[in-house]
Enzyme design. Structure first.
Site, PDB file in Angstrom:
ATOM      1  N   ARG A 126      18.096   3.873  15.124  1.00 17.20           N
ATOM      2  CA  ARG A 126      16.962   3.725  16.118  1.00 17.20           C
ATOM      3  C   ARG A 126      16.144   4.888  16.488  1.00 17.20           C
ATOM      4  O   ARG A 126      15.685   5.124  17.371  1.00 17.20           O
ATOM      5  CB  ARG A 126      17.178   2.835  17.472  1.00 17.20           C
ATOM      6  CG  ARG A 126      17.954   1.762  17.345  1.00 17.20           C
ATOM      7  CD  ARG A 126      17.572   0.905  18.511  1.00 17.20           C
ATOM      8  NE  ARG A 126      18.189  -0.674  18.156  1.00 17.20           N
ATOM      9  CZ  ARG A 126      19.318  -0.965  18.602  1.00 17.20           C
ATOM     10  NH1 ARG A 126      20.009  -0.126  19.439  1.00 17.20           N
ATOM     11  NH2 ARG A 126      19.592  -2.449  18.266  1.00 17.20           N
ATOM     12  N   LYS A 148       2.319   8.880  12.561  1.00 13.31           N
ATOM     13  CA  LYS A 148       2.499   7.602  11.463  1.00 13.31           C
ATOM     14  C   LYS A 148       3.684   7.875  10.412  1.00 13.31           C
ATOM     15  O   LYS A 148       3.463   8.859  10.016  1.00 13.31           O
ATOM     16  CB  LYS A 148       1.095   7.296  10.844  1.00 13.31           C
ATOM     17  CG  LYS A 148       0.119   6.582  11.720  1.00 13.31           C
ATOM     18  CD  LYS A 148      -0.803   6.015  11.004  1.00 13.31           C
ATOM     19  CE  LYS A 148      -2.137   5.378  11.890  1.00 13.31           C
ATOM     20  NZ  LYS A 148      -3.247   4.910  11.167  1.00 13.31           N
ATOM     21  N   GLU A 190      -9.723  14.788   3.443  1.00 15.83           N
ATOM     22  CA  GLU A 190      -9.470  14.454   4.845  1.00 15.83           C
ATOM     23  C   GLU A 190     -10.382  15.456   5.660  1.00 15.83           C
ATOM     24  O   GLU A 190     -10.718  15.054   6.876  1.00 15.83           O
ATOM     25  CB  GLU A 190      -8.018  14.374   5.119  1.00 15.83           C
ATOM     26  CG  GLU A 190      -7.158  13.252   4.343  1.00 15.83           C
ATOM     27  CD  GLU A 190      -7.350  11.904   4.870  1.00 15.83           C
ATOM     28  OE1 GLU A 190      -7.893  11.833   5.714  1.00 15.83           O
ATOM     29  OE2 GLU A 190      -6.777  11.032   4.020  1.00 15.83           O
ATOM     30  N   LYS A 232      -7.805  15.814  15.200  1.00 17.03           N
ATOM     31  CA  LYS A 232      -7.031  14.537  15.105  1.00 17.03           C
ATOM     32  C   LYS A 232      -6.345  14.466  16.159  1.00 17.03           C
ATOM     33  O   LYS A 232      -5.915  13.431  17.032  1.00 17.03           O
ATOM     34  CB  LYS A 232      -6.015  14.763  13.753  1.00 17.03           C
ATOM     35  CG  LYS A 232      -5.031  13.373  13.695  1.00 17.03           C
ATOM     36  CD  LYS A 232      -4.399  13.314  12.342  1.00 17.03           C
ATOM     37  CE  LYS A 232      -3.665  11.996  12.441  1.00 17.03           C
ATOM     38  NZ  LYS A 232      -3.270  11.413  11.035  1.00 17.03           N
ATOM     39  N   GLU A 242      -2.917   3.500  17.807  1.00 14.64           N
ATOM     40  CA  GLU A 242      -4.006   2.890  17.174  1.00 14.64           C
ATOM     41  C   GLU A 242      -4.475   1.504  17.749  1.00 14.64           C
ATOM     42  O   GLU A 242      -4.684   0.461  16.986  1.00 14.64           O
ATOM     43  CB  GLU A 242      -3.889   2.717  15.682  1.00 14.64           C
ATOM     44  CG  GLU A 242      -5.171   2.569  14.656  1.00 14.64           C
ATOM     45  CD  GLU A 242      -4.934   2.574  13.566  1.00 14.64           C
ATOM     46  OE1 GLU A 242      -4.476   3.738  12.907  1.00 14.64           O
ATOM     47  OE2 GLU A 242      -5.406   1.814  12.527  1.00 14.64           O
ATOM     48  N   ARG A 246      -8.322   5.376  17.400  1.00  9.52           N
ATOM     49  CA  ARG A 246      -7.789   6.147  16.338  1.00  9.52           C
ATOM     50  C   ARG A 246      -8.073   5.359  15.105  1.00  9.52           C
ATOM     51  O   ARG A 246      -8.057   6.097  14.175  1.00  9.52           O
ATOM     52  CB  ARG A 246      -6.227   5.931  16.576  1.00  9.52           C
ATOM     53  CG  ARG A 246      -5.345   6.621  15.376  1.00  9.52           C
ATOM     54  CD  ARG A 246      -3.850   6.892  15.615  1.00  9.52           C
ATOM     55  NE  ARG A 246      -3.422   7.599  14.651  1.00  9.52           N
ATOM     56  CZ  ARG A 246      -2.209   8.195  14.493  1.00  9.52           C
ATOM     57  NH1 ARG A 246      -1.534   8.205  15.564  1.00  9.52           N
ATOM     58  NH2 ARG A 246      -1.637   8.836  13.023  1.00  9.52           N
ATOM     59  N   ASN A 250      -9.593   6.029   9.769  1.00 12.20           N
ATOM     60  CA  ASN A 250      -9.545   5.500   8.634  1.00 12.20           C
ATOM     61  C   ASN A 250     -11.076   5.364   7.957  1.00 12.20           C
ATOM     62  O   ASN A 250     -11.157   4.451   7.100  1.00 12.20           O
ATOM     63  CB  ASN A 250      -9.035   4.007   8.753  1.00 12.20           C
ATOM     64  CG  ASN A 250      -7.510   4.099   9.296  1.00 12.20           C
ATOM     65  OD1 ASN A 250      -6.716   4.622   8.450  1.00 12.20           O
ATOM     66  ND2 ASN A 250      -7.331   3.654  10.643  1.00 12.20           N
ATOM     67  N   HIS A 253     -11.107   4.651   4.298  1.00 14.47           N
ATOM     68  CA  HIS A 253      -9.890   4.296   3.926  1.00 14.47           C
ATOM     69  C   HIS A 253      -9.731   2.696   3.465  1.00 14.47           C
ATOM     70  O   HIS A 253      -8.853   2.436   2.534  1.00 14.47           O
ATOM     71  CB  HIS A 253      -8.851   4.677   4.939  1.00 14.47           C
ATOM     72  CG  HIS A 253      -8.397   6.132   5.071  1.00 14.47           C
ATOM     73  ND1 HIS A 253      -9.530   7.193   5.260  1.00 14.47           N
ATOM     74  CD2 HIS A 253      -7.252   6.754   4.835  1.00 14.47           C
ATOM     75  CE1 HIS A 253      -8.840   8.269   5.480  1.00 14.47           C
ATOM     76  NE2 HIS A 253      -7.600   8.198   5.190  1.00 14.47           N
ATOM     77  N   HIS A 257      -8.102   2.411   0.260  1.00 10.65           N
ATOM     78  CA  HIS A 257      -6.840   1.660   0.127  1.00 10.65           C
ATOM     79  C   HIS A 257      -6.770   0.596  -0.837  1.00 10.65           C
ATOM     80  O   HIS A 257      -5.918   0.501  -1.959  1.00 10.65           O
ATOM     81  CB  HIS A 257      -6.248   1.224   1.239  1.00 10.65           C
ATOM     82  CG  HIS A 257      -5.793   2.304   2.273  1.00 10.65           C
ATOM     83  ND1 HIS A 257      -5.537   1.952   3.475  1.00 10.65           N
ATOM     84  CD2 HIS A 257      -5.588   3.693   1.957  1.00 10.65           C
ATOM     85  CE1 HIS A 257      -5.084   2.982   3.907  1.00 10.65           C
ATOM     86  NE2 HIS A 257      -5.105   3.949   3.151  1.00 10.65           N
ATOM     87  N   HIS A 270      -4.464   9.594  -3.202  1.00 15.53           N
ATOM     88  CA  HIS A 270      -4.971   9.252  -1.917  1.00 15.53           C
ATOM     89  C   HIS A 270      -6.303   9.635  -1.525  1.00 15.53           C
ATOM     90  O   HIS A 270      -7.394   9.175  -1.316  1.00 15.53           O
ATOM     91  CB  HIS A 270      -3.974   9.238  -0.617  1.00 15.53           C
ATOM     92  CG  HIS A 270      -4.378   8.807   0.569  1.00 15.53           C
ATOM     93  ND1 HIS A 270      -4.732   7.695   0.875  1.00 15.53           N
ATOM     94  CD2 HIS A 270      -4.802   9.517   1.576  1.00 15.53           C
ATOM     95  CE1 HIS A 270      -5.083   7.462   1.999  1.00 15.53           C
ATOM     96  NE2 HIS A 270      -5.052   8.634   2.772  1.00 15.53           N
TER      97      HIS A 270
END
Ligand code: GLY
Length: 366
Positions: A126, A148, A190, A232, A242, A246, A250, A253, A257, A270
Site C-alpha cells: 500500500r 502520476k 512538453e 507544473k 486532476e 490539472r 494534457n 495529449h 495518445h 510520447h
C-alpha cells in the site's frame, strides 16, 4: 554546498517535497536522504540504457550518500515496459528481497521507468517511500513531477495507475549530456506545452535553441527545466488529483495518445505524439475562435522526424481511440483547448471538429 536550485512542490492533497534542479546535486542528495528518508537501504529501479551509460557515476553517488542497495532492478528501455509483466516482476523481486514498508524505492530513468517504478512503489504494501531521479528531459520537466504513476493497457495509455507523490525529485542536468537527439525533442514538446499554457516567453527562448547548443550549456537548459517545474508545480498545488485544472496539462495529449495507441506505442515517441497533438489542438482552438499563428509551433517541425503515413487515412480509428482516453466522458470527447496564450480551457467537442483538426495537422506535417 554546490549550486542547485531547490523548488518545493506542495500538492493540493497535502504532501510537500523538494525538487532539486542543477548540474551537481550530490551534497543536497546526501543531506536529503539522511534527514528526510532516513533509511540507509533502498531498492533501485533503473532504466537499462541509463544503467549502461551511468552506472559508475550513480553507484558512486549512492555510496557517497551511505545508501545500501537492497536490490537493483533493471527495466528494459522503451514504452513497452510500461506493462503488467514488468510491474509483476518488480513486485516479485521486491517481495523476494524482503522489502519492508519503510524501504524507499529510488527510481532512476525516464518517463517509462518513473511511471512503472512509481506505480510499483505506490502499490507494494500500500505504498513505499518513493524518490525520483529523472534522467530524460521529458521526465525532468513532466512525468516525475506531480505524482502520476501508471502502466499502459492495449486499450489505452496509462489506464492503470495511481496518484502517488514522491518524497523528493533529483534533477541532475549533467545526465542529459548522453541523451540522444530524439529524446531531447521528446522533452522539448512538453516545454513547448508549458509555453502555451502559461509563459509565451519560453517559446522565444526555444526558438533560439538548437539541441546541439543546449547540450553542453547548462544555463539555458536549467532555466527551462526550472520554469517548467514551477509551472507544473503551480497546477499540482491547486489540483493534484486532476479533478479540474490539472487536466490542462494534457494539451495535445488526447490527440497524441490516440496516435500512440494506434501505433501500439512503437511508432511515435510520447513527445512526438504530443507535438503533433498540440498542432491539432491549436487548430481546434482556432476553429473555436482563437487566433494562433500556426507558424510559431511549426518552426519546430524540423526537430521531429515524424512518420505519419499510417495515421493520415485512419482518422476514424484515431477518434475511436480518443473515446477510450481517460479524459473522455460518457458525453463525448473532452479536449484541452486555448482561448489565447496562457488561457487554457477544457471542453466537449464535436467529432467533426476533431476530424478537421487532425486533417489540418496532417497537412502541416506531411
Ligand atoms: N502529464 C500530465 C500530468 O502530469 O498531469
Amino acid at each position: 554546498m554546490t549550486k542547485a536550485t531547490q523548488l518545493t512542490i506542495s500538492a493540493s492533497t497535502g504532501e510537500q517535497y523538494p525538487a532539486y534542479v542543477g548540474t551537481d546535486i550530490q551534497e543536497h542528495f546526501s543531506r536529503f536522504w539522511e534527514e528526510s528518508v532516513k533509511t540507509p537501504e533502498c531498492m533501485v529501479i533503473i532504466d537499462e540504457r541509463v544503467e549502461e551509460l551511468h552506472t559508475d557515476f550513480l553507484r558512486a553517488q549512492l555510496a557517497d550518500s551511505s545508501i545500501d542497495i537492497l536490490d537493483w532492478y533493471v527495466v528494459p528501455s522503451g514504452e513497452s515496459s510500461k506493462c503488467w509483466s514488468q510491474y509483476q516482476a518488480i513486485v516479485d523481486r521486491a517481495l523476494q528481497q524482503g522489502i519492508l514498508r519503510t524501504t524507499p524505492v529510488l527510481v532512476i530513468g525516464g518517463g517509462v521507468t518513473g511511471d512503472l517504478g512509481g506505480f510499483a512503489a505506490s502499490s507494494i504494501m500500500r505504498g513505499l517511500p518513493l524518490v525520483h531521479w529523472p534522467t530524460t528531459l521529458l521526465a525532468m520537466v513532466d512525468s516525475s513531477i506531480g505524482g502520476k504513476t501508471g502502466i499502459n493497457h492495449s486499450r489505452g495509455k496509462n489506464l492503470i495507475g495511481s496518484f502517488y507523490q514522491p518524497k523528493g525529485i533529483w534533477i541532475d542536468s549533467q545526465l542529459l549530456t548522453t541523451l540522444d537527439r530524439r529524446d531531447w525533442y521528446n522533452g522539448i514538446s512538453e516545454i513547448i506545452k508549458y509555453s502555451y499554457l502559461a509563459d509565451p516567453s519560453i517559446i522565444d527562448t526555444l526558438s533560439q535553441c538548437e539541441v546541439d547548443k543546449l547540450k553542453n550549456n547548462p544555463i539555458p537548459i536549467n532555466s527551462l527545466i526550472e520554469k517548467s517545474v514551477r509551472i507544473k508545480a503551480n497546477i499540482v498545488a491547486k489540483d493534484a488529483r486532476e479533478a479540474g485544472i490539472r487536466a490542462v496539462l494534457n494539451l495535445g495529449h488526447t490527440f497524441g495518445h490516440a496516435m500512440e495507441v494506434m501505433g501500439k506505442y512503437g511508432t511515435l515517441a510520447h513527445g512526438e505524439a504530443v507535438y503533433a497533438g498540440m498542432i491539432a489542438a491549436l487548430e481546434a482552438s482556432n476553429m473555436l475562435g482563437a487566433q494562433f499563428d500556426m507558424g510559431r509551433i511549426l518552426t519546430f517541425k524540423g526537430w521531429y522526424d515524424l512518420h505519419l503515413d499510417d495515421y493520415t487515412n485512419n482518422i476514424d480509428t484515431l477518434i475511436e481511440f480518443m473515446y477510450q482516453d481517460k479524459k473522455s466522458t460518457s458525453d463525448g470527447i473532452r479536449l484541452v483547448l486555448l482561448e489565447d496564450w496562457a488561457a487554457p480551457y477544457v471542453s466537449l467537442v464535436e467529432e467533426s471538429l476533431i476530424q478537421k483538426a487532425y486533417e489540418r495537422m496532417f497537412e502541416h506535417l506531411s
